[in-house]
Design a protein around this motif. Sequence first.
Motif, PDB file in Angstrom:
ATOM      1  N   ILE A 146       0.909  -1.175   0.197  1.00 40.77           N
ATOM      2  CA  ILE A 146       0.304   0.324  -0.102  1.00 40.77           C
ATOM      3  C   ILE A 146       1.235   1.045  -0.058  1.00 40.77           C
ATOM      4  N   ASP A 184      -2.877   5.677  -0.653  1.00 38.27           N
ATOM      5  CA  ASP A 184      -4.827   5.065  -0.603  1.00 38.27           C
ATOM      6  C   ASP A 184      -4.165   4.807  -2.578  1.00 38.27           C
ATOM      7  N   SER A 185      -3.053   4.057  -2.457  1.00 30.65           N
ATOM      8  CA  SER A 185      -3.159   3.514  -3.838  1.00 30.65           C
ATOM      9  C   SER A 185      -2.238   1.620  -3.316  1.00 30.65           C
ATOM     10  N   TRP A 186      -3.003   0.503  -4.378  1.00 29.52           N
ATOM     11  CA  TRP A 186      -2.103  -0.268  -4.227  1.00 29.52           C
ATOM     12  C   TRP A 186      -0.893  -0.200  -5.429  1.00 29.52           C
ATOM     13  N   ASP A 202     -11.278  -2.857 -13.016  1.00 30.33           N
ATOM     14  CA  ASP A 202     -12.300  -2.460 -13.120  1.00 30.33           C
ATOM     15  C   ASP A 202     -13.472  -2.955 -12.183  1.00 30.33           C
ATOM     16  N   ARG A 203     -12.547  -2.856 -10.754  1.00 31.49           N
ATOM     17  CA  ARG A 203     -13.807  -2.693 -10.130  1.00 31.49           C
ATOM     18  C   ARG A 203     -13.608  -1.360  -9.039  1.00 31.49           C
ATOM     19  N   GLY A 204     -12.478  -0.273 -10.121  1.00 32.23           N
ATOM     20  CA  GLY A 204     -12.463   0.741  -8.505  1.00 32.23           C
ATOM     21  C   GLY A 204     -11.380   1.254  -8.485  1.00 32.23           C
ATOM     22  N   ILE A 205     -10.881  -0.496  -7.760  1.00 29.32           N
ATOM     23  CA  ILE A 205      -9.403  -0.095  -6.743  1.00 29.32           C
ATOM     24  C   ILE A 205      -8.251   0.777  -7.253  1.00 29.32           C
ATOM     25  N   SER A 206      -8.317   1.264  -6.733  1.00 29.90           N
ATOM     26  CA  SER A 206      -6.522   2.347  -7.324  1.00 29.90           C
ATOM     27  C   SER A 206      -5.545   1.776  -7.217  1.00 29.90           C
ATOM     28  N   THR A 260     -20.096  -4.576  -9.674  1.00 29.07           N
ATOM     29  CA  THR A 260     -19.631  -4.292  -8.315  1.00 29.07           C
ATOM     30  C   THR A 260     -18.577  -3.868  -8.689  1.00 29.07           C
ATOM     31  N   GLN A 261     -18.688  -2.434  -7.475  1.00 29.17           N
ATOM     32  CA  GLN A 261     -17.472  -1.746  -7.816  1.00 29.17           C
ATOM     33  C   GLN A 261     -17.974  -1.318  -6.569  1.00 29.17           C
ATOM     34  N   SER A 262     -15.973  -0.772  -6.092  1.00 30.73           N
ATOM     35  CA  SER A 262     -15.292  -0.109  -5.420  1.00 30.73           C
ATOM     36  C   SER A 262     -14.652   0.855  -5.424  1.00 30.73           C
ATOM     37  N   SER A 263     -14.146   1.235  -4.354  1.00 33.04           N
ATOM     38  CA  SER A 263     -13.040   2.460  -4.498  1.00 33.04           C
ATOM     39  C   SER A 263     -11.665   2.607  -3.415  1.00 33.04           C
ATOM     40  N   GLY A 264     -11.013   3.348  -3.557  1.00 37.97           N
ATOM     41  CA  GLY A 264     -10.102   3.822  -2.757  1.00 37.97           C
ATOM     42  C   GLY A 264      -8.916   2.638  -3.069  1.00 37.97           C
ATOM     43  N   LEU A 265      -8.332   1.845  -1.291  1.00 36.69           N
ATOM     44  CA  LEU A 265      -8.279   0.522  -1.552  1.00 36.69           C
ATOM     45  C   LEU A 265      -9.028  -0.553  -1.324  1.00 36.69           C
TER      46      LEU A 265
END
Lengths: 433, 314
Positions: A208, A211-213, A424-428, B60-65
Amino acid sequence: MKQRKILAGIVAAGAVVTMLAGCSSASGGSDSGSVTLGYMGWVPKADEAVAIWNEAHPDIQVEYSPVANGQEAYPKIRSSVQAGNAGCLAQLTYDQVPSFVADGMLLDVTDETADVADTFLDWTWSQVSPGGKTYAIPQDTGPVALYYRADLFEQYGIDVPATWDDFAAAAEQVHAADPEVTLSYLATDDSSTVAAYAWQRGASWFSIDGDSWKVGIDDAASLESAEYWQGLLDSGAIATTKRWDPGFYSELASGKYLSMIGAAWNTALITANVGDTAGAWRVAPMPTDGDSTDTANSGGSAVAVLKGCEHPEQAVEFATWLNSSEESLDILAASDGGGLYPAATEALDYDVVNQADDFFGGQNLNEVFKESAQNVNTSWAWGPTYSSTDTALTDGLSKVATGSSTLPDLMGSLQDSTLSDMEDRGISAIPAD
Amino acid sequence: MTAAPLIDRRAGSELRPALRRRPTRFRGAILMFTVPFMALFVFVYVAPIIYSVVQSLFATQSSGLGFGEPEQVFVGAANYAKALGDTEFWAALGRILLFGIVQVPVMLGGALLLALLLDSAAARWVSVYRVLYFLPYAVPGVIAAVLWAYLYSPALSPFVAWGDSMGIDLDFLGPNVVLWSMANITTWVFMGYNLLIILSSLQAIPRDQFEAARLDGASEWRIAWSIKVPQVRPALVLTGVNSIIGTLQLFNEPQVMHVIADAVSSSYVPTMLAMGAAFVKNDFGYASAVSVLLAIVAGLISIVYYRIAMRSDA
């Protein structure tokens, strides 16, 4: 006449309702103070530990349902949570915990577990607390070692390899002596060991950064490990196999493989499945990369509290007892029981963990595992979409086995697919440099 | 003046109640018989289809980590676009189409041949053979796949061991072979089942037709080909449509082979791809889209097959 008709109508309607109700029978009910917790897992003989608990706790009854091993179990656990009938607890390997959290499948039990955090090894506690909140109780760890057949090592004139260079030389030597036999194997259905090889060389697949991986599945250490194993596969010195194939243990018993690189939890599996070779096995430290003493962890599980659990407090109480009390670990950690290497700090001094094991020629395996556990790089983390990466890794290893891909290429494609899964999942997420 | 309306009313009262009162009188019975069916049909058939279609429009949507509570977001046809652009989806679909093109004709051809043999005048012990051929179908699908897995697994298979002793290298699980190893299991399980349907249809043909043909000098082969086969065409169409749909839903065999064969990936067939999307990736939207597309393909192929098979070529 009319009455009979009405009666028939009621019976028919009743049948429909019963059928429909059958589809949604809910999780453990709680009648007047007594609580029932469902628990899914695959540790051998866990049912015996559960029975001891149930005997002593009439008000917190645990219903244990054994599920298939690891990857095979997750679809069942996930669908049960989705359907709302999962009970309360399920076994998850550490690599799956962040994915289950990201998919909203686990319950935040940070408050309920505040008192027990110190009971377990620090790094296992961080494995079950992705993002700083706790969702599971650590059960065991998987310090890696080299299980080997002392009789066959002698027969082929091989010394126990201390480093990976020694290991490669010994593999070539065995293969030259008998092409049907190999020093060890690469299991295409055991992604956790492949991850462990990279882990040991200092790879960092997920970390980490603010805020991002940062994703580094194709980092230098991972590629180094991939190239090492691809080299052994290319020369034929190492074979591929499927270690969860029912045929695997018959290969192991036949002496087709002289050794097995695996985590501590393999002890019980070897003991139970290749009984004919009792006494011939020994355990040595995992081969190292040159002078480094670093080892790695492969697998190890936690008992996670599932979304929808109505009694998290009792669930945590049971899971803590299961994973740390001597009463329970006498079964779960015994090499002829669950064979786990406990994650509870004090448990490593329990008698059950320090037995002279006849199957291994009277060796006390803990002497090896304890040292291995101390040399694990404990900052390793798993990403929030690792369940997808893990499946892709397993599929990719199969492609390596059939010759349509190579390990270094696989690392590159995993890096790409993981980044796109996260996007795709909106994860940074960004690639590590 | 007052008579006419009376007659009218009487005429009406004779006719209308006959039309109107019957449903009223039997309404209870009609409801009793249809409601359980309709309720089940709606709950286990219509509702899941609608639910799947709706679900396929969300992601399915998440945000940030990614550790916050994930949410469902409407994405329109994005999941369908993703499936149509996914090489794994096309590869999986291609595999089962290839499987079906080969396996279905082989299985139905075999079932027809065996049925004709059992129906021929020379056949003995018909009821015994009927049971023997049907027996594999009584083995639950997963169990059948596991049984065969033991016969295919290189470390455990008696066939592989026999091959080794003869110097033949048998590999039932290789990338180019494993699909046909699975086809063999499916054929083994379903041939007897299809045979029974065709045989019962054969046995419904009036026997005097055969007698007439024999008197005209037709051979048994000629009778089979020109009299029997045309008359069991409806049974062949039925078994054919069932087999096509069964092929598209192929799951047990590849799922079991996945454990022992490197050539069978986790997305080997569309049903496994959908299951993996739902229960590994938690992507129910994509899983639903794949399922809906698969249902559409099954529907289209079944219609085309039905049209071709029932075409009157007289």
